[in-house]
Design a protein around this motif. Structure first.
Motif, PDB file in Angstrom:
ATOM      1  N   LYS A  11       0.827  -1.215   0.000  1.00 13.15           N
ATOM      2  CA  LYS A  11       0.000   0.000   0.000  1.00 13.15           C
ATOM      3  C   LYS A  11       0.856   1.258   0.000  1.00 13.15           C
ATOM      4  CE  LYS A  11      -3.907  -2.213   2.187  1.00 13.15           C
ATOM      5  NZ  LYS A  11      -4.795  -2.277   3.318  1.00 13.15           N
ATOM      6  N   GLU A  12       1.971   1.217   0.710  1.00  9.09           N
ATOM      7  CA  GLU A  12       2.857   2.379   0.789  1.00  9.09           C
ATOM      8  C   GLU A  12       3.881   2.307  -0.345  1.00  9.09           C
ATOM      9  OE1 GLU A  12       6.025   4.267   3.955  1.00  9.09           O
ATOM     10  OE2 GLU A  12       4.535   2.831   4.658  1.00  9.09           O
ATOM     11  N   VAL A  13       4.233   3.452  -0.918  1.00  2.40           N
ATOM     12  CA  VAL A  13       5.232   3.501  -1.977  1.00  2.40           C
ATOM     13  C   VAL A  13       6.613   3.499  -1.317  1.00  2.40           C
ATOM     14  CG1 VAL A  13       6.141   4.829  -3.912  1.00  2.40           C
ATOM     15  CG2 VAL A  13       3.683   4.773  -3.509  1.00  2.40           C
ATOM     16  N   ARG A  14       7.340   2.364  -1.483  1.00  2.00           N
ATOM     17  CA  ARG A  14       8.665   2.217  -0.891  1.00  2.00           C
ATOM     18  C   ARG A  14       9.622   1.670  -1.932  1.00  2.00           C
ATOM     19  NH1 ARG A  14       7.035  -1.139   4.324  1.00  2.00           N
ATOM     20  NH2 ARG A  14       5.252  -1.555   3.006  1.00  2.00           N
ATOM     21  N   VAL A  15      10.762   2.319  -2.074  1.00  2.00           N
ATOM     22  CA  VAL A  15      11.774   1.908  -3.046  1.00  2.00           C
ATOM     23  C   VAL A  15      12.452   0.632  -2.566  1.00  2.00           C
ATOM     24  CG1 VAL A  15      13.943   2.568  -4.174  1.00  2.00           C
ATOM     25  CG2 VAL A  15      12.196   4.289  -3.747  1.00  2.00           C
ATOM     26  N   SER A  16      12.567  -0.366  -3.466  1.00  2.00           N
ATOM     27  CA  SER A  16      13.307  -1.582  -3.123  1.00  2.00           C
ATOM     28  C   SER A  16      14.711  -1.541  -3.734  1.00  2.00           C
ATOM     29  CB  SER A  16      12.567  -2.826  -3.599  1.00  2.00           C
ATOM     30  OG  SER A  16      12.535  -2.889  -5.006  1.00  2.00           O
ATOM     31  N   ASN A  17      14.830  -0.956  -4.916  1.00  2.00           N
ATOM     32  CA  ASN A  17      16.120  -0.880  -5.597  1.00  2.00           C
ATOM     33  C   ASN A  17      16.194   0.421  -6.379  1.00  2.00           C
ATOM     34  OD1 ASN A  17      17.646  -1.312  -8.334  1.00  2.00           O
ATOM     35  ND2 ASN A  17      18.595  -2.695  -6.880  1.00  2.00           N
ATOM     36  N   GLU A  18      17.347   1.085  -6.281  1.00  2.00           N
ATOM     37  CA  GLU A  18      17.572   2.326  -7.016  1.00  2.00           C
ATOM     38  C   GLU A  18      18.886   2.188  -7.778  1.00  2.00           C
ATOM     39  OE1 GLU A  18      17.844   7.030  -5.925  1.00  2.00           O
ATOM     40  OE2 GLU A  18      18.726   5.607  -4.526  1.00  2.00           O
ATOM     41  N   THR A  19      18.854   2.504  -9.061  1.00  2.00           N
ATOM     42  CA  THR A  19      20.057   2.464  -9.888  1.00  2.00           C
ATOM     43  C   THR A  19      20.329   3.870 -10.394  1.00  2.00           C
ATOM     44  OG1 THR A  19      19.535   0.205 -10.577  1.00  2.00           O
ATOM     45  CG2 THR A  19      21.130   1.404 -11.915  1.00  2.00           C
ATOM     46  N   ILE A  20      21.559   4.321 -10.208  1.00  2.00           N
ATOM     47  CA  ILE A  20      21.974   5.644 -10.675  1.00  2.00           C
ATOM     48  C   ILE A  20      22.945   5.421 -11.828  1.00  2.00           C
ATOM     49  CG2 ILE A  20      23.132   7.800 -10.040  1.00  2.00           C
ATOM     50  CD1 ILE A  20      22.199   7.046  -7.092  1.00  2.00           C
ATOM     51  N   TYR A  21      22.695   6.111 -12.937  1.00  2.00           N
ATOM     52  CA  TYR A  21      23.492   5.911 -14.146  1.00  2.00           C
ATOM     53  C   TYR A  21      24.498   7.037 -14.340  1.00  2.00           C
ATOM     54  CZ  TYR A  21      20.092   2.342 -15.304  1.00  2.00           C
ATOM     55  OH  TYR A  21      19.300   1.215 -15.267  1.00  2.00           O
ATOM     56  N   ASN A  22      25.549   6.746 -15.087  1.00  2.00           N
ATOM     57  CA  ASN A  22      26.558   7.716 -15.441  1.00  2.00           C
ATOM     58  C   ASN A  22      25.951   8.657 -16.484  1.00  2.00           C
ATOM     59  OD1 ASN A  22      28.749   9.060 -16.637  1.00  2.00           O
ATOM     60  ND2 ASN A  22      30.124   7.338 -16.290  1.00  2.00           N
ATOM     61  N   ASP A  49      20.171  -0.940  -2.630  1.00  2.00           N
ATOM     62  CA  ASP A  49      19.076  -1.842  -2.293  1.00  2.00           C
ATOM     63  C   ASP A  49      18.572  -1.478  -0.903  1.00  2.00           C
ATOM     64  OD1 ASP A  49      19.289  -3.365  -4.651  1.00  2.00           O
ATOM     65  OD2 ASP A  49      20.901  -4.555  -3.777  1.00  2.00           O
ATOM     66  N   TYR A  50      17.237  -1.483  -0.738  1.00  2.00           N
ATOM     67  CA  TYR A  50      16.624  -1.075   0.520  1.00  2.00           C
ATOM     68  C   TYR A  50      15.798  -2.204   1.124  1.00  2.00           C
ATOM     69  CZ  TYR A  50      17.878   3.559  -1.127  1.00  2.00           C
ATOM     70  OH  TYR A  50      18.579   4.649  -1.584  1.00  2.00           O
ATOM     71  N   ARG A  51      15.625  -2.138   2.435  1.00  2.00           N
ATOM     72  CA  ARG A  51      14.749  -3.072   3.148  1.00  2.00           C
ATOM     73  C   ARG A  51      13.336  -2.486   3.173  1.00  2.00           C
ATOM     74  NH1 ARG A  51      19.555  -3.605   6.225  1.00  2.00           N
ATOM     75  NH2 ARG A  51      20.211  -5.778   6.380  1.00  2.00           N
ATOM     76  N   LEU A  52      12.378  -3.303   3.619  1.00  2.00           N
ATOM     77  CA  LEU A  52      10.992  -2.838   3.726  1.00  2.00           C
ATOM     78  C   LEU A  52      10.847  -1.637   4.661  1.00  2.00           C
ATOM     79  CD1 LEU A  52       8.901  -6.114   3.715  1.00  2.00           C
ATOM     80  CD2 LEU A  52       8.662  -4.189   2.155  1.00  2.00           C
ATOM     81  N   ASP A  53      11.715  -1.539   5.681  1.00  2.95           N
ATOM     82  CA  ASP A  53      11.633  -0.410   6.622  1.00  2.95           C
ATOM     83  C   ASP A  53      12.300   0.853   6.069  1.00  2.95           C
ATOM     84  OD1 ASP A  53      14.351  -0.886   6.840  1.00  2.95           O
ATOM     85  OD2 ASP A  53      14.308  -1.419   8.967  1.00  2.95           O
TER      86      ASP A  53
END
Length: 194
Positions: A78-89, A101-105
């Motif tokens: 239900k909540e918008v939470r990032v699980s993985n973020e990739t930053i490009y050159n 990479d992020y946890r549920l918390d």
């Protein structure tokens, strides 16, 4: 004068951030590593998103002048939470610069850093905001110092040195009972214990 210039700069930056266009992936296409908008065949600046039928945000990518800057994958919930973020050159389209990479918390779990050519050079793992592991890499192989800490990230429990994926030099370890051991390696082979 400097204060007025600062205010104008902040205002322009905020306007730039909030004027970013948000589209569905169906509205853009990729040609020669750059992203264009279907409607006018112009380089796309903004955000492309993929949502489920119920409106839940699953994935998004951010572009500037057709070049991908970042992508985010979201946990299902239900909540918008990032699980993985990739930053490009930003100077080399589609070359990864960093992954988080992020946890549920919402706490950071792992960070992988890449060089200018997209080869892995550094990995860090966290537990409750504390660094518990780090290792230098040369592409897919460990190359440099590997450090491991206890779960609280306070006490070093292991230190090793790698060259081209093989242990080299002294490996320092502390077992759970507190006993310290030093093992020496050369080209991945164990030499002696102290």
């Amino acid at each position: 004068m400097k204060k007025m210039l600062l205010i104008l700069t902040i205002g322009f930056f905020n306007q730039y951030l909030f004027s970013q266009e948000i589209v569905d992936f169906k509205e853009i296409y990729v040609y020669d590593e750059l992203v264009y908008k279907n409607v006018n065949d112009m380089l796309f600046s903004g955000m492309a998103q993929k949502k489920r039928k119920n409106g839940h945000l699953v994935y998004e990518e951010t572009y500037d002048n057709g070049v991908i800057l970042s992508s985010k994958q979201y946990f299902n919930g239900k909540e918008v939470r990032v699980s993985n973020e990739t930053i490009y050159n930003s100077r080399k389209p589609n070359v990864v610069s960093k992954e988080n990479d992020y946890r549920l918390d919402k706490s950071l779990f792992r960070t992988i850093t890449y060089d200018e050519d997209g080869k892995k050079i550094f990995v860090q793992i966290f537990n409750k905001g504390k660094l518990t592991y780090s290792c230098q890499y040369k592409g897919k192989k460990k190359h440099g110092i590997e450090l491991e800490y206890d779960e609280e990230g306070e006490k070093l429990v292991r230190r090793a040195i790698y060259i081209d994926g093989k242990k080299n030099g002294k490996e320092y370890c502390v077992c759970k009972k507190g006993k310290e051991t030093i093992t020496e390696y050369k080209n991945g082979k164990r030499i002696k214990n102290k």
